[in-house]
Design a protein around this motif. Structure first.
Motif, PDB file in Angstrom:
ATOM      1  N   THR A  67       0.827  -1.213   0.000  1.00  0.00           N
ATOM      2  CA  THR A  67       0.000   0.000   0.000  1.00  0.00           C
ATOM      3  C   THR A  67       0.860   1.261   0.000  1.00  0.00           C
ATOM      4  OG1 THR A  67      -0.238   0.022   2.422  1.00  0.00           O
ATOM      5  CG2 THR A  67      -1.896  -1.178   1.159  1.00  0.00           C
ATOM      6  N   ASP A  68       2.176   1.114   0.160  1.00  0.00           N
ATOM      7  CA  ASP A  68       3.116   2.220  -0.012  1.00  0.00           C
ATOM      8  C   ASP A  68       3.573   2.174  -1.472  1.00  0.00           C
ATOM      9  OD1 ASP A  68       5.218   4.020  -0.112  1.00  0.00           O
ATOM     10  OD2 ASP A  68       6.152   3.326   1.747  1.00  0.00           O
ATOM     11  N   HIS A  69       2.860   2.883  -2.320  1.00  0.00           N
ATOM     12  CA  HIS A  69       3.054   2.732  -3.758  1.00  0.00           C
ATOM     13  C   HIS A  69       4.437   3.171  -4.213  1.00  0.00           C
ATOM     14  CE1 HIS A  69      -1.545   3.326  -3.596  1.00  0.00           C
ATOM     15  NE2 HIS A  69      -1.238   2.060  -3.415  1.00  0.00           N
ATOM     16  N   ASP A  70       4.939   4.247  -3.663  1.00  0.00           N
ATOM     17  CA  ASP A  70       6.286   4.690  -4.044  1.00  0.00           C
ATOM     18  C   ASP A  70       7.325   3.632  -3.710  1.00  0.00           C
ATOM     19  OD1 ASP A  70       5.271   7.082  -4.983  1.00  0.00           O
ATOM     20  OD2 ASP A  70       5.731   8.200  -3.159  1.00  0.00           O
ATOM     21  N   ALA A  71       7.117   2.951  -2.581  1.00  0.00           N
ATOM     22  CA  ALA A  71       8.067   1.916  -2.162  1.00  0.00           C
ATOM     23  C   ALA A  71       8.082   0.751  -3.140  1.00  0.00           C
ATOM     24  CB  ALA A  71       7.737   1.424  -0.760  1.00  0.00           C
ATOM     25  N   ILE A  72       6.951   0.470  -3.778  1.00  0.00           N
ATOM     26  CA  ILE A  72       6.908  -0.608  -4.772  1.00  0.00           C
ATOM     27  C   ILE A  72       7.896  -0.321  -5.902  1.00  0.00           C
ATOM     28  CG2 ILE A  72       5.493  -1.694  -6.560  1.00  0.00           C
ATOM     29  CD1 ILE A  72       3.081  -1.330  -4.671  1.00  0.00           C
ATOM     30  N   PHE A  73       7.837   0.882  -6.440  1.00  0.00           N
ATOM     31  CA  PHE A  73       8.726   1.230  -7.556  1.00  0.00           C
ATOM     32  C   PHE A  73      10.186   1.174  -7.126  1.00  0.00           C
ATOM     33  CE2 PHE A  73       4.639   2.811  -8.835  1.00  0.00           C
ATOM     34  CZ  PHE A  73       4.621   2.687 -10.215  1.00  0.00           C
ATOM     35  N   ARG A  74      10.496   1.681  -5.914  1.00  0.00           N
ATOM     36  CA  ARG A  74      11.881   1.644  -5.429  1.00  0.00           C
ATOM     37  C   ARG A  74      12.360   0.214  -5.238  1.00  0.00           C
ATOM     38  NH1 ARG A  74       9.914   5.712  -1.891  1.00  0.00           N
ATOM     39  NH2 ARG A  74       9.897   4.201  -0.174  1.00  0.00           N
ATOM     40  N   THR A  75      11.498  -0.608  -4.653  1.00  0.00           N
ATOM     41  CA  THR A  75      11.885  -1.992  -4.354  1.00  0.00           C
ATOM     42  C   THR A  75      12.096  -2.799  -5.626  1.00  0.00           C
ATOM     43  OG1 THR A  75      10.685  -1.933  -2.250  1.00  0.00           O
ATOM     44  CG2 THR A  75      11.164  -4.109  -3.182  1.00  0.00           C
ATOM     45  N   PHE A  76      11.206  -2.667  -6.593  1.00  0.00           N
ATOM     46  CA  PHE A  76      11.356  -3.415  -7.841  1.00  0.00           C
ATOM     47  C   PHE A  76      12.646  -3.021  -8.554  1.00  0.00           C
ATOM     48  CE2 PHE A  76       6.867  -5.047  -9.070  1.00  0.00           C
ATOM     49  CZ  PHE A  76       6.613  -5.410  -7.756  1.00  0.00           C
ATOM     50  N   ARG A  77      12.958  -1.727  -8.586  1.00  0.00           N
ATOM     51  CA  ARG A  77      14.180  -1.279  -9.253  1.00  0.00           C
ATOM     52  C   ARG A  77      15.424  -1.723  -8.487  1.00  0.00           C
ATOM     53  NH1 ARG A  77      14.040   1.266 -13.758  1.00  0.00           N
ATOM     54  NH2 ARG A  77      12.047   2.115 -14.505  1.00  0.00           N
ATOM     55  N   SER A  78      15.328  -1.746  -7.164  1.00  0.00           N
ATOM     56  CA  SER A  78      16.449  -2.223  -6.367  1.00  0.00           C
ATOM     57  C   SER A  78      16.731  -3.696  -6.644  1.00  0.00           C
ATOM     58  CB  SER A  78      16.154  -2.025  -4.879  1.00  0.00           C
ATOM     59  OG  SER A  78      17.189  -2.559  -4.073  1.00  0.00           O
ATOM     60  N   PHE A  79      15.682  -4.500  -6.714  1.00  0.00           N
ATOM     61  CA  PHE A  79      15.843  -5.909  -7.059  1.00  0.00           C
ATOM     62  C   PHE A  79      16.465  -6.066  -8.450  1.00  0.00           C
ATOM     63  CE2 PHE A  79      12.213  -7.358  -4.090  1.00  0.00           C
ATOM     64  CZ  PHE A  79      13.100  -7.872  -3.161  1.00  0.00           C
ATOM     65  N   ALA A  80      15.966  -5.299  -9.406  1.00  0.00           N
ATOM     66  CA  ALA A  80      16.475  -5.396 -10.776  1.00  0.00           C
ATOM     67  C   ALA A  80      17.955  -5.038 -10.835  1.00  0.00           C
ATOM     68  CB  ALA A  80      15.675  -4.486 -11.704  1.00  0.00           C
ATOM     69  N   SER A  81      18.347  -4.021 -10.084  1.00  0.00           N
ATOM     70  CA  SER A  81      19.749  -3.619 -10.041  1.00  0.00           C
ATOM     71  C   SER A  81      20.615  -4.706  -9.419  1.00  0.00           C
ATOM     72  CB  SER A  81      19.890  -2.316  -9.249  1.00  0.00           C
ATOM     73  OG  SER A  81      21.244  -1.942  -9.121  1.00  0.00           O
ATOM     74  N   GLY A  82      20.116  -5.310  -8.346  1.00  0.00           N
ATOM     75  CA  GLY A  82      20.897  -6.323  -7.648  1.00  0.00           C
ATOM     76  C   GLY A  82      21.060  -7.615  -8.426  1.00  0.00           C
ATOM     77  N   LEU A  83      20.019  -8.017  -9.174  1.00  0.00           N
ATOM     78  CA  LEU A  83      20.057  -9.280  -9.912  1.00  0.00           C
ATOM     79  C   LEU A  83      20.448  -9.111 -11.376  1.00  0.00           C
ATOM     80  CD1 LEU A  83      16.878 -11.082  -8.482  1.00  0.00           C
ATOM     81  CD2 LEU A  83      19.277 -11.566  -7.944  1.00  0.00           C
ATOM     82  N   GLY A  84      20.579  -7.872 -11.814  1.00  0.00           N
ATOM     83  CA  GLY A  84      20.903  -7.608 -13.215  1.00  0.00           C
ATOM     84  C   GLY A  84      19.681  -7.255 -14.017  1.00  0.00           C
ATOM     85  N   GLN A  85      18.610  -8.030 -13.847  1.00  0.00           N
ATOM     86  CA  GLN A  85      17.307  -7.695 -14.394  1.00  0.00           C
ATOM     87  C   GLN A  85      16.278  -8.625 -13.765  1.00  0.00           C
ATOM     88  OE1 GLN A  85      17.501  -8.337 -18.701  1.00  0.00           O
ATOM     89  NE2 GLN A  85      16.378 -10.244 -18.476  1.00  0.00           N
ATOM     90  N   ILE A  86      15.017  -8.278 -13.887  1.00  0.00           N
ATOM     91  CA  ILE A  86      13.922  -9.122 -13.422  1.00  0.00           C
ATOM     92  C   ILE A  86      13.215  -9.683 -14.660  1.00  0.00           C
ATOM     93  CG2 ILE A  86      11.715  -9.190 -12.200  1.00  0.00           C
ATOM     94  CD1 ILE A  86      14.125  -8.893 -10.354  1.00  0.00           C
ATOM     95  N   ASP A  87      13.066 -11.004 -14.704  1.00  0.00           N
ATOM     96  CA  ASP A  87      12.493 -11.656 -15.871  1.00  0.00           C
ATOM     97  C   ASP A  87      11.000 -11.968 -15.711  1.00  0.00           C
ATOM     98  OD1 ASP A  87      15.063 -11.892 -17.213  1.00  0.00           O
ATOM     99  OD2 ASP A  87      15.529 -13.376 -15.665  1.00  0.00           O
ATOM    100  N   ARG A  88      10.569 -12.121 -14.483  1.00  0.00           N
ATOM    101  CA  ARG A  88       9.162 -12.409 -14.221  1.00  0.00           C
ATOM    102  C   ARG A  88       8.755 -11.752 -12.911  1.00  0.00           C
ATOM    103  NH1 ARG A  88       8.482 -18.378 -14.233  1.00  0.00           N
ATOM    104  NH2 ARG A  88       7.845 -18.167 -16.415  1.00  0.00           N
ATOM    105  N   VAL A  89       7.590 -11.130 -12.894  1.00  0.00           N
ATOM    106  CA  VAL A  89       7.030 -10.561 -11.666  1.00  0.00           C
ATOM    107  C   VAL A  89       5.691 -11.235 -11.403  1.00  0.00           C
ATOM    108  CG1 VAL A  89       6.064  -8.508 -10.561  1.00  0.00           C
ATOM    109  CG2 VAL A  89       8.183  -8.330 -11.891  1.00  0.00           C
ATOM    110  N   VAL A  90       5.545 -11.769 -10.200  1.00  0.00           N
ATOM    111  CA  VAL A  90       4.291 -12.384  -9.775  1.00  0.00           C
ATOM    112  C   VAL A  90       3.601 -11.445  -8.798  1.00  0.00           C
ATOM    113  CG1 VAL A  90       3.183 -14.394  -8.728  1.00  0.00           C
ATOM    114  CG2 VAL A  90       5.295 -14.684 -10.056  1.00  0.00           C
ATOM    115  N   VAL A  91       2.508 -10.832  -9.249  1.00  0.00           N
ATOM    116  CA  VAL A  91       1.729  -9.908  -8.416  1.00  0.00           C
ATOM    117  C   VAL A  91       0.793 -10.757  -7.574  1.00  0.00           C
ATOM    118  CG1 VAL A  91       0.081  -7.995  -8.427  1.00  0.00           C
ATOM    119  CG2 VAL A  91       1.913  -8.087 -10.139  1.00  0.00           C
ATOM    120  N   ASN A  92       1.210 -10.990  -6.339  1.00  0.00           N
ATOM    121  CA  ASN A  92       0.519 -11.964  -5.493  1.00  0.00           C
ATOM    122  C   ASN A  92      -0.028 -11.378  -4.203  1.00  0.00           C
ATOM    123  OD1 ASN A  92       0.037 -14.779  -4.288  1.00  0.00           O
ATOM    124  ND2 ASN A  92       1.585 -13.934  -2.901  1.00  0.00           N
TER     125      ASN A  92
END
Length: 252
Positions: A67-92
């Motif tokens: 429910t912290d929408h800004d945090a979603i964008f930061r977290t997804f980009r942080s994951f992508a940076s750490g792993l190189g890229q994100i290939d699949r996102v499961v909205v669960n």
């Protein structure tokens, strides 16, 4: 053509239930994982379990309230940076709180609406930003059989949010149909989790392990949509759509 291997998978609501079950399934397939949920202690325990059982995989975790929408964008980009890229996102990530409309439980119904639809929209936005930049990716939204019809009592708002989420996913799928990006809507039947622990009627329910094995197999096929488990829901769902209201009331 061989199916693309999605090496780095991000799952929201991964600390328990379907999210944790899917993490176990994909870890066993050798995938790297980016797991987020509100309860960081549970994510830490899950990471230890997954890395111990599946040496060689990478598991990144992050505390996230969707429910912290800004945090979603930061977290997804942080994951992508750490792993190189994100290939699949499961909205669960989701909520099952709620009550009959007009019974003084607006706060609970609003929480479910905001978590299951508005927060899911934010997750889809953040995922699709990454995928559009990469020109690749697989967006998976976990909807529900409940979204096929209206629901009674506490299921009313929940069913409405899942109907909206399925429609949203279809719109995204149409929007990127001519690109390498894939969009899948998963509509699980009744799988016993903490989310439905208080439910008295769960027709054709299966346990979490059984449900998540079926979920992972369906996700890996990357269909436009899928009922899970396939049996009996591929048969039951079309009947559910047209069942008369008096019959529905006996089962909902």
């Amino acid at each position: 053509m061989p199916r693309t291997v999605r090496a780095n998978i991000l799952i929201t609501g991964a600390s328990s239930g379907l999210g944790a079950g899917l993490a176990r399934e994909f870890a066993a397939r050798g995938r790297n994982l980016a797991l987020c949920a509100r309860r960081l202690d549970r994510l830490e325990t899950l990471r230890e379990e997954l890395v111990s059982a599946n040496p060689g995989i990478r598991v990144a975790i992050h505390s996230l309230d969707v429910t912290d929408h800004d945090a979603i964008f930061r977290t997804f980009r942080s994951f992508a940076s750490g792993l190189g890229q994100i290939d699949r996102v499961v909205v669960n990530a989701g909520s099952g709180r709620g009550a009959s409309i007009g019974t003084g439980r607006f706060a609970a119904n609003r929480e479910t609406a905001e978590t299951n639809f508005v927060a899911a929209l934010a997750q889809c936005e953040a995922a699709m930003e990454l995928f559009r930049e990469q020109n690749s990716g697989h967006l998976v939204v976990i909807s529900s059989i409940a979204g096929l019809r209206g629901g009674r009592r506490g299921a009313g708002v929940y069913a409405a949010t899942k109907a909206g989420l399925s429609t949203l996913a279809e719109g995204i799928r149409l929007d990127v149909a001519d690109t390498p990006i894939r969009v899948t809507t998963i509509e699980p039947g009744y799988i016993r989790t903490d989310l439905n622990a208080g439910a008295t009627t769960l027709p054709f329910a299966v346990d979490v392990a059984t449900g998540c094995r079926a979920l992972a197999r369906a996700v890996e096929r990357e269909p436009a949509s899928a009922y899970v488990p396939g049996w009996p829901w591929r048969v039951v769902a079309p009947l559910y759509r047209i069942a008369p209201a008096p019959l529905l009331r006996k089962f909902l």
